[in-house]
Design a protein around this motif. Sequence first.
Motif, PDB file in Angstrom:
ATOM      1  N   PRO A 183       0.801  -1.226   0.000  1.00 14.90           N
ATOM      2  CA  PRO A 183       0.000   0.000   0.000  1.00 14.90           C
ATOM      3  C   PRO A 183       0.835   1.277   0.000  1.00 14.90           C
ATOM      4  N   TYR A 184       0.418   2.244  -0.769  1.00 17.45           N
ATOM      5  CA  TYR A 184       1.061   3.559  -0.741  1.00 17.45           C
ATOM      6  C   TYR A 184       0.015   4.625  -1.044  1.00 17.45           C
ATOM      7  N   CYS A 185       0.364   5.842  -0.654  1.00 18.37           N
ATOM      8  CA  CYS A 185      -0.514   6.979  -0.918  1.00 18.37           C
ATOM      9  C   CYS A 185      -0.683   7.149  -2.422  1.00 18.37           C
ATOM     10  N   GLU A 186      -1.932   7.222  -2.864  1.00 18.86           N
ATOM     11  CA  GLU A 186      -2.176   7.322  -4.307  1.00 18.86           C
ATOM     12  C   GLU A 186      -1.777   8.684  -4.848  1.00 18.86           C
ATOM     13  N   ARG A 187      -1.631   9.674  -3.984  1.00 15.86           N
ATOM     14  CA  ARG A 187      -1.277  11.004  -4.480  1.00 15.86           C
ATOM     15  C   ARG A 187       0.223  11.257  -4.449  1.00 15.86           C
ATOM     16  N   LEU A 188       0.891  10.899  -3.356  1.00 13.87           N
ATOM     17  CA  LEU A 188       2.312  11.201  -3.234  1.00 13.87           C
ATOM     18  C   LEU A 188       3.199   9.978  -3.430  1.00 13.87           C
ATOM     19  N   GLY A 189       2.616   8.790  -3.405  1.00 11.46           N
ATOM     20  CA  GLY A 189       3.413   7.590  -3.582  1.00 11.46           C
ATOM     21  C   GLY A 189       4.202   7.203  -2.343  1.00 11.46           C
TER      22      GLY A 189
ATOM     23  N   ILE B 268      -7.195   5.863   0.201  1.00  9.99           N
ATOM     24  CA  ILE B 268      -6.760   6.625   1.363  1.00  9.99           C
ATOM     25  C   ILE B 268      -5.487   7.387   1.003  1.00  9.99           C
ATOM     26  N   LEU B 269      -5.460   8.673   1.375  1.00  8.19           N
ATOM     27  CA  LEU B 269      -4.270   9.483   1.114  1.00  8.19           C
ATOM     28  C   LEU B 269      -3.433   9.559   2.374  1.00  8.19           C
ATOM     29  N   SER B 270      -2.136   9.798   2.175  1.00 11.68           N
ATOM     30  CA  SER B 270      -1.243   9.932   3.322  1.00 11.68           C
ATOM     31  C   SER B 270      -1.513  11.255   4.029  1.00 11.68           C
ATOM     32  N   MET B 271      -1.068  11.346   5.296  1.00 14.85           N
ATOM     33  CA  MET B 271      -1.227  12.579   6.053  1.00 14.85           C
ATOM     34  C   MET B 271      -0.533  13.740   5.341  1.00 14.85           C
ATOM     35  N   GLU B 272       0.602  13.454   4.715  1.00 16.47           N
ATOM     36  CA  GLU B 272       1.328  14.501   3.997  1.00 16.47           C
ATOM     37  C   GLU B 272       0.503  15.044   2.827  1.00 16.47           C
TER      38      GLU B 272
ATOM     39  N   ALA C 264      -2.297  17.201   4.395  1.00 14.92           N
ATOM     40  CA  ALA C 264      -1.817  18.446   5.004  1.00 14.92           C
ATOM     41  C   ALA C 264      -1.275  19.407   3.960  1.00 14.92           C
ATOM     42  N   ASP C 265      -0.592  18.877   2.959  1.00 17.04           N
ATOM     43  CA  ASP C 265       0.051  19.732   1.970  1.00 17.04           C
ATOM     44  C   ASP C 265      -0.181  19.144   0.589  1.00 17.04           C
ATOM     45  N   PRO C 266      -1.407  19.282   0.056  1.00 13.85           N
ATOM     46  CA  PRO C 266      -1.716  18.618  -1.214  1.00 13.85           C
ATOM     47  C   PRO C 266      -0.883  19.177  -2.352  1.00 13.85           C
ATOM     48  N   PRO C 267      -0.336  18.304  -3.177  1.00 13.77           N
ATOM     49  CA  PRO C 267       0.432  18.786  -4.330  1.00 13.77           C
ATOM     50  C   PRO C 267      -0.498  19.403  -5.358  1.00 13.77           C
ATOM     51  N   ARG C 268      -0.026  20.390  -6.074  1.00 12.88           N
ATOM     52  CA  ARG C 268      -0.805  20.974  -7.163  1.00 12.88           C
ATOM     53  C   ARG C 268      -0.833  20.009  -8.322  1.00 12.88           C
TER      54      ARG C 268
END
Length: 91
Positions: free
Chosen positions: A62-68, A79-83, A86-90
């Motif tokens: 498992p890994y964050c689908e947005r930040l990897g 599910i997204l990571s806390m990072e 807290a600080d969503p990438p553009r």
Amino acid sequence: MSATPSETPRRLAGLAQFARAAFGLVLDTALPPLCAACRQPVGGSGGLCASCWSKVSFIAPPYCERLGIPFAYDPGPGILSMEAIADPPRL
Ligand SMILES: [Zn+2]
């Protein structure tokens, strides 16, 4: 003077190309390909040696689908990571 101003840059470019080729040849013979991780000589085209390849851990779910970012546990799909929260990438 037979060289016109427009010929000079082309001649310099050719000279630079020759120097780069000759220098690259010297580098290739003087320095065998080294492992990118442990700097031990490796055969073939370089990259990593066999022992370093075996230590490479590829990112797997498992890994964050947005930040990897890999998760230590599987929080479930989507599910997204806390990072990422807290600080969503553009995008
Ligand atoms: Zn290595």
